[in-house]
Design a protein around this motif. Structure first.
Motif, PDB file in Angstrom:
ATOM      1  N   ALA A   1       0.829  -1.206   0.000  1.00 30.32           N
ATOM      2  CA  ALA A   1       0.000   0.000   0.000  1.00 30.32           C
ATOM      3  C   ALA A   1       0.864   1.257   0.000  1.00 30.32           C
ATOM      4  N   ALA A   2       1.969   1.224   0.715  1.00 29.37           N
ATOM      5  CA  ALA A   2       2.820   2.409   0.819  1.00 29.37           C
ATOM      6  C   ALA A   2       3.629   2.655  -0.445  1.00 29.37           C
ATOM      7  N   THR A   3       4.075   1.577  -1.095  1.00 29.57           N
ATOM      8  CA  THR A   3       4.962   1.718  -2.251  1.00 29.57           C
ATOM      9  C   THR A   3       4.231   1.737  -3.584  1.00 29.57           C
ATOM     10  N   GLY A   4       2.997   1.238  -3.607  1.00 32.60           N
ATOM     11  CA  GLY A   4       2.286   1.133  -4.874  1.00 32.60           C
ATOM     12  C   GLY A   4       2.761  -0.024  -5.725  1.00 32.60           C
ATOM     13  N   ARG A   5       3.566  -0.918  -5.152  1.00 33.17           N
ATOM     14  CA  ARG A   5       4.043  -2.113  -5.842  1.00 33.17           C
ATOM     15  C   ARG A   5       3.624  -3.340  -5.048  1.00 33.17           C
ATOM     16  N   GLU A   6       3.510  -4.463  -5.736  1.00 31.20           N
ATOM     17  CA  GLU A   6       3.183  -5.693  -5.019  1.00 31.20           C
ATOM     18  C   GLU A   6       4.408  -6.179  -4.242  1.00 31.20           C
ATOM     19  N   VAL A   7       4.247  -6.301  -2.932  1.00 29.72           N
ATOM     20  CA  VAL A   7       5.229  -6.962  -2.079  1.00 29.72           C
ATOM     21  C   VAL A   7       4.495  -8.120  -1.416  1.00 29.72           C
ATOM     22  N   ARG A   8       4.996  -9.315  -1.595  1.00 30.41           N
ATOM     23  CA  ARG A   8       4.303 -10.482  -1.046  1.00 30.41           C
ATOM     24  C   ARG A   8       5.227 -11.247  -0.105  1.00 30.41           C
ATOM     25  N   TYR A   9       4.592 -11.993   0.765  1.00 32.61           N
ATOM     26  CA  TYR A   9       5.320 -12.840   1.716  1.00 32.61           C
ATOM     27  C   TYR A   9       5.224 -14.282   1.270  1.00 32.61           C
ATOM     28  N   GLU A  10       6.390 -14.934   1.134  1.00 34.31           N
ATOM     29  CA  GLU A  10       6.442 -16.342   0.782  1.00 34.31           C
ATOM     30  C   GLU A  10       7.225 -17.077   1.866  1.00 34.31           C
ATOM     31  N   PRO A  11       6.557 -17.817   2.749  1.00 34.51           N
ATOM     32  CA  PRO A  11       7.271 -18.532   3.813  1.00 34.51           C
ATOM     33  C   PRO A  11       8.198 -19.595   3.241  1.00 34.51           C
ATOM     34  N   VAL A  12       9.335 -19.802   3.905  1.00 34.54           N
ATOM     35  CA  VAL A  12      10.291 -20.832   3.514  1.00 34.54           C
ATOM     36  C   VAL A  12      10.569 -21.709   4.726  1.00 34.54           C
ATOM     37  N   SER A  13      11.208 -22.845   4.476  1.00 36.81           N
ATOM     38  CA  SER A  13      11.546 -23.748   5.565  1.00 36.81           C
ATOM     39  C   SER A  13      12.780 -23.239   6.296  1.00 36.81           C
ATOM     40  N   HIS A  14      12.975 -23.786   7.479  1.00 39.42           N
ATOM     41  CA  HIS A  14      14.157 -23.444   8.272  1.00 39.42           C
ATOM     42  C   HIS A  14      15.436 -23.755   7.492  1.00 39.42           C
ATOM     43  N   GLU A  15      15.459 -24.915   6.844  1.00 39.50           N
ATOM     44  CA  GLU A  15      16.650 -25.342   6.111  1.00 39.50           C
ATOM     45  C   GLU A  15      16.924 -24.420   4.929  1.00 39.50           C
ATOM     46  N   GLU A  16      15.883 -23.998   4.236  1.00 38.16           N
ATOM     47  CA  GLU A  16      16.058 -23.077   3.112  1.00 38.16           C
ATOM     48  C   GLU A  16      16.602 -21.734   3.585  1.00 38.16           C
ATOM     49  N   TYR A  17      16.145 -21.313   4.751  1.00 37.38           N
ATOM     50  CA  TYR A  17      16.597 -20.020   5.255  1.00 37.38           C
ATOM     51  C   TYR A  17      18.053 -20.078   5.718  1.00 37.38           C
ATOM     52  N   VAL A  18      18.461 -21.190   6.330  1.00 34.86           N
ATOM     53  CA  VAL A  18      19.861 -21.366   6.707  1.00 34.86           C
ATOM     54  C   VAL A  18      20.751 -21.258   5.470  1.00 34.86           C
ATOM     55  N   ALA A  19      20.342 -21.904   4.397  1.00 33.74           N
ATOM     56  CA  ALA A  19      21.124 -21.866   3.159  1.00 33.74           C
ATOM     57  C   ALA A  19      21.215 -20.442   2.621  1.00 33.74           C
ATOM     58  N   GLU A  20      20.119 -19.687   2.719  1.00 27.37           N
ATOM     59  CA  GLU A  20      20.128 -18.304   2.239  1.00 27.37           C
ATOM     60  C   GLU A  20      21.043 -17.435   3.095  1.00 27.37           C
ATOM     61  N   LEU A  21      21.009 -17.618   4.407  1.00 23.40           N
ATOM     62  CA  LEU A  21      21.892 -16.860   5.291  1.00 23.40           C
ATOM     63  C   LEU A  21      23.356 -17.139   4.954  1.00 23.40           C
TER      64      LEU A  21
ATOM     65  N   GLY B   1      26.420 -14.637   3.710  1.00 23.41           N
ATOM     66  CA  GLY B   1      27.537 -14.448   4.629  1.00 23.41           C
ATOM     67  C   GLY B   1      27.122 -14.085   6.036  1.00 23.41           C
ATOM     68  N   LEU B   2      25.893 -14.419   6.419  1.00 22.83           N
ATOM     69  CA  LEU B   2      25.384 -14.122   7.752  1.00 22.83           C
ATOM     70  C   LEU B   2      25.411 -15.381   8.607  1.00 22.83           C
ATOM     71  N   PRO B   3      25.475 -15.220   9.944  1.00 15.41           N
ATOM     72  CA  PRO B   3      25.542 -16.401  10.810  1.00 15.41           C
ATOM     73  C   PRO B   3      24.302 -17.282  10.679  1.00 15.41           C
ATOM     74  N   ALA B   4      24.520 -18.588  10.532  1.00 15.73           N
ATOM     75  CA  ALA B   4      23.395 -19.524  10.473  1.00 15.73           C
ATOM     76  C   ALA B   4      22.621 -19.521  11.785  1.00 15.73           C
ATOM     77  N   ASP B   5      23.263 -19.067  12.886  1.00 15.70           N
ATOM     78  CA  ASP B   5      22.577 -18.975  14.181  1.00 15.70           C
ATOM     79  C   ASP B   5      21.349 -18.082  14.106  1.00 15.70           C
ATOM     80  N   PHE B   6      21.327 -17.135  13.142  1.00 11.53           N
ATOM     81  CA  PHE B   6      20.173 -16.258  13.009  1.00 11.53           C
ATOM     82  C   PHE B   6      18.902 -17.063  12.760  1.00 11.53           C
TER      83      PHE B   6
END
Length: 278
Positions: free
Chosen positions: A192-212, A216-221
């Motif tokens: 609503a604020a940007t006038g562009r579509e921003v959507r949320y797509e949930p991912v698994s814990h394992e997928e997020y660790v790989a992305e972190l 270059g961010l700590p997997a502890d996050f």
């Protein structure tokens, strides 16, 4: 003199600006300043604290990580020996590991105020969610968890008040925004604020660790996110009201204010990939 540790960070920068605006002498320190402050190099602490009577204390990447309570205890002892009287500590709401760091400060003999909070609104504009907002997709293993996102300007206002007014000594302020939001609802507010579509797509814990790891961010996050997104913080608090006598800022106001700065305007290539809502 008030030392602001992490003086270029989201809250530290704002605290330093507020203190300077009130005529206070401020020394904002980090690993890139002179004098330098590095949590991993205790030899830098004394020079950074010299001549200070108070300190705003932030720890990166997170106060709840292993070994941090010992660092906070050692820092507090150094600060007291240097003549510091008061410390305001930025802590994590709902983070059991952070409680040990809080206790280390509370046992130090310094006057103290604890400021606890969780998800910052500004994570979407100044931190790890900026690029996802620009791309139009927020991916995090949050499911439909509801969080009381808090504005960094509210945090800075509370921290500044605590540094300047002894009436806040010994207080623990848990801060939140005025309502709970899921990441789906956050994406809706950003759209609503940007006038562009921003959507949320949930991912698994394992997928997020790989992305972190790719970033270059700590997997502890990922483990930390899983912990704090388990519902323990799914309530709003009165910390801002108690500390400042006013209600907290709302996420929708943050989104509108931030969109006006242009920080969420994508590059040409990004813009072509993201649908417009206008």
């Amino acid at each position: 003199m008030i030392v602001v540790i992490g003086g270029t960070g989201k809250t530290g920068r704002r605290v330093a600006e507020r203190l300077t605006g009130r005529g206070e002498r401020v020394r904002a320190v980090s690993r890139s300043t002179s004098p330098r402050f590095d949590w991993d190099d205790a030899s830098t602490w004394q020079a950074a604290l010299a001549g200070a009577h108070a300190a705003y204390v932030t720890y990166y990447p997170d106060l709840a990580l292993p070994g941090v309570p010992e660092l906070i205890a050692r820092f507090s002892a150094t600060a007291r020996a240097a003549g510091v009287h008061k410390a305001v500590l930025l802590s994590g709401r709902g983070e059991e590991g952070a409680l040990a760091s809080e206790r280390a400060l509370q046992a130090s003999g310094l006057a103290w105020t604890i400021v606890r909070c969780n998800w910052f609104d500004q994570n979407f504009s100044e931190s790890f969610f900026l690029e996802p907002v620009l791309s139009g997709v927020l991916s995090i293993p949050a499911g439909e968890a509801r969080e009381p996102f808090v504005d960094a300007d509210d945090i800075a206002d509370v921290a500044t008040a605590a540094l300047l007014d002894p009436r806040h000594d010994g207080e623990v302020y848990e801060l939140s925004g005025p309502r709970l939001l899921t990441f789906t609802e956050v994406a809706r507010e950003l759209s609503a604020a940007t006038g562009r579509e921003v959507r949320y797509e949930p991912v698994s814990h394992e997928e997020y660790v790989a992305e972190l790891e790719r970033e270059g961010l700590p997997a502890d996050f990922a483990d930390l996110f899983a912990m704090v997104l388990d519902g323990r913080n799914a309530s709003v608090t009165d910390g801002v009201q108690r500390a400042l006598g006013r209600p907290p800022r709302d996420f929708a106001d943050f989104a509108r204010r931030t969109a006006a700065t242009g920080v969420w305007v994508p590059s040409t290539s990004e813009r072509a990939a993201v649908p417009s809502l206008r």
